[in-house]
Design a protein around this motif. Structure first.
Motif, PDB file in Angstrom:
ATOM      1  N   ASP A  32     -63.052  33.924  43.426  1.00  0.00           N
ATOM      2  CA  ASP A  32     -61.745  33.691  44.048  1.00  0.00           C
ATOM      3  C   ASP A  32     -60.624  34.378  43.278  1.00  0.00           C
ATOM      4  N   SER A  33     -59.787  35.114  44.025  1.00  0.00           N
ATOM      5  CA  SER A  33     -58.610  35.739  43.421  1.00  0.00           C
ATOM      6  C   SER A  33     -57.386  35.551  44.295  1.00  0.00           C
ATOM      7  N   TYR A  34     -57.459  34.617  45.251  1.00  0.00           N
ATOM      8  CA  TYR A  34     -56.352  34.436  46.205  1.00  0.00           C
ATOM      9  C   TYR A  34     -55.057  34.033  45.518  1.00  0.00           C
ATOM     10  N   ALA A  35     -55.128  33.052  44.609  1.00  0.00           N
ATOM     11  CA  ALA A  35     -53.908  32.538  43.982  1.00  0.00           C
ATOM     12  C   ALA A  35     -53.535  33.293  42.717  1.00  0.00           C
ATOM     13  N   LYS A  36     -54.290  34.310  42.348  1.00  0.00           N
ATOM     14  CA  LYS A  36     -54.020  35.031  41.114  1.00  0.00           C
ATOM     15  C   LYS A  36     -53.114  36.239  41.333  1.00  0.00           C
ATOM     16  N   ARG A  37     -53.202  36.842  42.525  1.00  0.00           N
ATOM     17  CA  ARG A  37     -52.447  38.066  42.763  1.00  0.00           C
ATOM     18  C   ARG A  37     -52.204  38.146  44.269  1.00  0.00           C
ATOM     19  N   GLN A  38     -51.004  37.686  44.754  1.00  0.00           N
ATOM     20  CA  GLN A  38     -50.811  37.582  46.185  1.00  0.00           C
ATOM     21  C   GLN A  38     -49.342  37.508  46.565  1.00  0.00           C
ATOM     22  N   THR A  39     -49.089  37.698  47.852  1.00  0.00           N
ATOM     23  CA  THR A  39     -47.782  37.423  48.435  1.00  0.00           C
ATOM     24  C   THR A  39     -47.819  35.967  48.884  1.00  0.00           C
ATOM     25  N   PRO A  40     -46.677  35.370  49.312  1.00  0.00           N
ATOM     26  CA  PRO A  40     -46.696  33.956  49.697  1.00  0.00           C
ATOM     27  C   PRO A  40     -47.728  33.607  50.754  1.00  0.00           C
ATOM     28  N   TYR A  41     -48.110  34.561  51.631  1.00  0.00           N
ATOM     29  CA  TYR A  41     -49.058  34.230  52.686  1.00  0.00           C
ATOM     30  C   TYR A  41     -50.387  34.940  52.525  1.00  0.00           C
ATOM     31  N   PHE A  53     -44.105  16.709  62.032  1.00  0.00           N
ATOM     32  CA  PHE A  53     -42.927  17.525  61.691  1.00  0.00           C
ATOM     33  C   PHE A  53     -43.307  18.996  61.548  1.00  0.00           C
ATOM     34  N   ILE A  54     -44.446  19.259  60.862  1.00  0.00           N
ATOM     35  CA  ILE A  54     -44.897  20.639  60.653  1.00  0.00           C
ATOM     36  C   ILE A  54     -45.186  21.324  61.977  1.00  0.00           C
ATOM     37  N   LYS A  55     -45.816  20.594  62.899  1.00  0.00           N
ATOM     38  CA  LYS A  55     -46.151  21.161  64.207  1.00  0.00           C
ATOM     39  C   LYS A  55     -44.889  21.500  64.991  1.00  0.00           C
ATOM     40  N   LYS A  92     -40.701  25.473  66.924  1.00  0.00           N
ATOM     41  CA  LYS A  92     -39.298  25.862  67.067  1.00  0.00           C
ATOM     42  C   LYS A  92     -38.983  27.153  66.321  1.00  0.00           C
ATOM     43  N   ALA A  93     -39.576  27.323  65.151  1.00  0.00           N
ATOM     44  CA  ALA A  93     -39.267  28.502  64.332  1.00  0.00           C
ATOM     45  C   ALA A  93     -40.116  29.713  64.702  1.00  0.00           C
ATOM     46  N   GLY A  94     -41.156  29.493  65.535  1.00  0.00           N
ATOM     47  CA  GLY A  94     -42.017  30.605  65.905  1.00  0.00           C
ATOM     48  C   GLY A  94     -42.883  31.083  64.760  1.00  0.00           C
ATOM     49  N   ARG A  95     -43.324  30.150  63.916  1.00  0.00           N
ATOM     50  CA  ARG A  95     -44.163  30.487  62.772  1.00  0.00           C
ATOM     51  C   ARG A  95     -45.565  29.893  62.965  1.00  0.00           C
ATOM     52  N   LYS A  96     -46.506  30.436  62.188  1.00  0.00           N
ATOM     53  CA  LYS A  96     -47.856  29.888  62.222  1.00  0.00           C
ATOM     54  C   LYS A  96     -47.861  28.494  61.581  1.00  0.00           C
ATOM     55  N   LYS A  97     -48.610  27.582  62.187  1.00  0.00           N
ATOM     56  CA  LYS A  97     -48.670  26.224  61.659  1.00  0.00           C
ATOM     57  C   LYS A  97     -49.224  26.209  60.240  1.00  0.00           C
ATOM     58  N   GLU A  98     -50.240  27.084  59.964  1.00  0.00           N
ATOM     59  CA  GLU A  98     -50.838  27.120  58.624  1.00  0.00           C
ATOM     60  C   GLU A  98     -49.805  27.530  57.572  1.00  0.00           C
ATOM     61  N   ILE A 145     -40.032  30.349  50.802  1.00  0.00           N
ATOM     62  CA  ILE A 145     -38.866  30.190  51.670  1.00  0.00           C
ATOM     63  C   ILE A 145     -38.418  31.527  52.242  1.00  0.00           C
ATOM     64  N   GLU A 146     -38.412  32.583  51.396  1.00  0.00           N
ATOM     65  CA  GLU A 146     -38.031  33.906  51.890  1.00  0.00           C
ATOM     66  C   GLU A 146     -39.008  34.395  52.959  1.00  0.00           C
ATOM     67  N   ALA A 147     -40.295  34.121  52.738  1.00  0.00           N
ATOM     68  CA  ALA A 147     -41.284  34.543  53.730  1.00  0.00           C
ATOM     69  C   ALA A 147     -41.108  33.787  55.038  1.00  0.00           C
ATOM     70  N   PHE A 148     -40.686  32.516  54.965  1.00  0.00           N
ATOM     71  CA  PHE A 148     -40.467  31.716  56.162  1.00  0.00           C
ATOM     72  C   PHE A 148     -39.370  32.303  57.026  1.00  0.00           C
ATOM     73  N   TYR A 149     -38.281  32.796  56.376  1.00  0.00           N
ATOM     74  CA  TYR A 149     -37.157  33.321  57.148  1.00  0.00           C
ATOM     75  C   TYR A 149     -37.251  34.808  57.426  1.00  0.00           C
ATOM     76  N   SER A 150     -38.164  35.510  56.761  1.00  0.00           N
ATOM     77  CA  SER A 150     -38.223  36.957  56.937  1.00  0.00           C
ATOM     78  C   SER A 150     -39.088  37.382  58.111  1.00  0.00           C
ATOM     79  N   GLN A 151     -39.896  36.448  58.615  1.00  0.00           N
ATOM     80  CA  GLN A 151     -40.785  36.809  59.712  1.00  0.00           C
ATOM     81  C   GLN A 151     -40.016  37.012  61.036  1.00  0.00           C
TER      82      GLN A 151
END
Length: 401
Positions: A242-251, A352-354, A359-365, A395-401
């Motif tokens: 596993d290297s997902y949390a070692k070198r990644q962008t927020p998503y 709330f997440i759903k 409303k925000a047009g984002r992926k639930k995950e 947070i930046e990734a949430f609003y940048s999409q």
């Protein structure tokens, strides 16, 4: 000016050559961040372990996973669209808090079909705690030497002593009848820190001291033998690291390291690069003075609001009050959610997440990952700069999409 220029260039060249000849010695601060990054040569990176895995699992394939286990194992399942059918050992060293419930379910399915999951971390995803009925606690080292003793239930395996350890994480609750105790940690008391959990046709190995697998401990004395012994409980099979949390962008998209980074780590190459930059800068400066007329500098009106914000930011940074900064950032973010989407943020539950994702047009995950991280931050009394940076990226990734 033409007479002075060659003299200046000669002086600069002599200084640089002397620096390269005799070496430039400076105090280097050791970075003790627990990144567990398989590409990192820092003390608490895992590059040594990563390079040795092909030797430990000779004749088997080593694959590095840069994605959530849910997407990777789904793609490489029997009926998936990946390039192979995932079978073997799935290894996670540190930073396993990123695991979503969906990823945990996929890992459990992976184990259930006869494979093995190995996780070494201080805490595990809540879904793992709930599914396996385990609890993890922490015991501070009352001694000043910060030394812990790690051993195995099998006396024929190698026990070690590790330093720079404030205390030990251990399993305070587990099924002692059906689960097998594999190892212990001891500061003041002997505690269980390594267990094997049968699950379906496979096994889950849980270990609570990930620092034992880092460069610092593997390269010190004969502590590498402990790592060999711990991994000997894994069957001879393919390895998914596993290297997902070692070198990644927020998503989750892997960030590529710069090809220049290795050269800058080498003293000679680094100063050769700096020398080239210095001469290029000098050339540009003197060339510009000969060919370009003087341009009058007009100072723009000073933005006092921005200066005020910078002053307040510097005040927080200098005091290293990251917990306060994180609390304020969460408060302002939730206030913006209430304002923009007219939603009640008092309960950050699945409903709330759903609704927010719709409303925000984002992926639930993605929204779920952000809200779970906010809830985790709220449970901590002390937080680091890395936690602040990670929250900001989410947070930046949430609003940048």
């Amino acid at each position: 000016m033409k007479k002075i220029l060659p003299i200046i260039l000669v002086i600069v060249a002599l200084i640089v050559v002397a620096s390269l000849t005799f070496g430039i010695k400076r105090t280097k601060t050791v970075d003790w961040e627990e990144s567990f990054n398989e590409k990192s040569n820092k003390p608490y990176g895992t590059s040594v372990l990563y390079k040795e895995l092909p030797n430990l699992f000779e004749d088997y394939k080593l694959r590095t996973v840069y994605h959530q286990p849910s997407s990777y194992l789904t793609a490489n399942s029997e009926f998936g669209y990946g390039d192979h059918h995932a079978k073997g050992n799935y290894i996670i060293i540190g930073n396993s808090d990123y695991l979503t419930d969906f990823s945990v379910d996929k890992l459990l399915e992976f184990v259930n079909t006869g494979n093995t999951l190995f996780i070494s971390d201080y805490y595990f995803a809540q879904r793992i705690h709930d599914t396996l009925s385990i609890d993890v606690d922490f015991e501070y080292n009352s001694k000043k030497d910060s030394i812990s003793h790690l051993s195995f239930q099998n006396k024929n395996l190698n026990a070690i002593t590790i330093d720079k350890n404030e205390g030990d994480y251990f399993f305070s609750s587990f099924d002692s009848i059906n689960y097998t105790i594999l190892g212990h940690a001891k500061t003041d008391k002997k505690r269980v820190n390594f267990i094997r959990v049968p699950f379906g046709k496979g096994n889950i190995l849980l270990h609570t001291e990930p620092k034992a697998f880092t460069n610092y401990h593997i390269l010190k004395d004969d502590r590498y033998r402990y790592v060999e012994s711990a991994l000997s409980y894994l069957p001879d099979d393919n390895v998914y690291y596993d290297s997902y949390a070692k070198r990644q962008t927020p998503y989750g998209d892997a960030e590529q390291e710069s090809n220049l980074s290795w050269f800058l780590d080498q003293l000679s190459f680094r100063w050769a690069w700096y020398t080239a930059l210095i001469f290029m800068l000098l050339f540009m400066i003197f060339n510009a003075k000969r060919r370009q007329r003087v341009i009058k500098i007009i100072k723009p009106l000073q933005n006092t609001s921005l200066a005020f914000v910078k002053t307040i930011s510097n005040l927080y940074i200098e005091t290293q009050d990251y917990k306060n900064l994180i609390d304020k950032k969460i408060t302002y973010f939730l206030e913006k959610i209430r304002t923009d989407f007219n939603m009640d943020t008092s309960k950050l539950d699945d409903d709330f997440i759903k609704k927010l994702a719709g409303k925000a047009g984002r992926k639930k995950e993605d929204v779920s990952q952000l809200m779970n991280y906010i809830k985790w931050l709220r449970t901590k009394d002390e937080l680091s700069e890395q936690s602040l940076i990670k929250l900001n990226r989410f947070i930046e990734a949430f609003y940048s999409q």
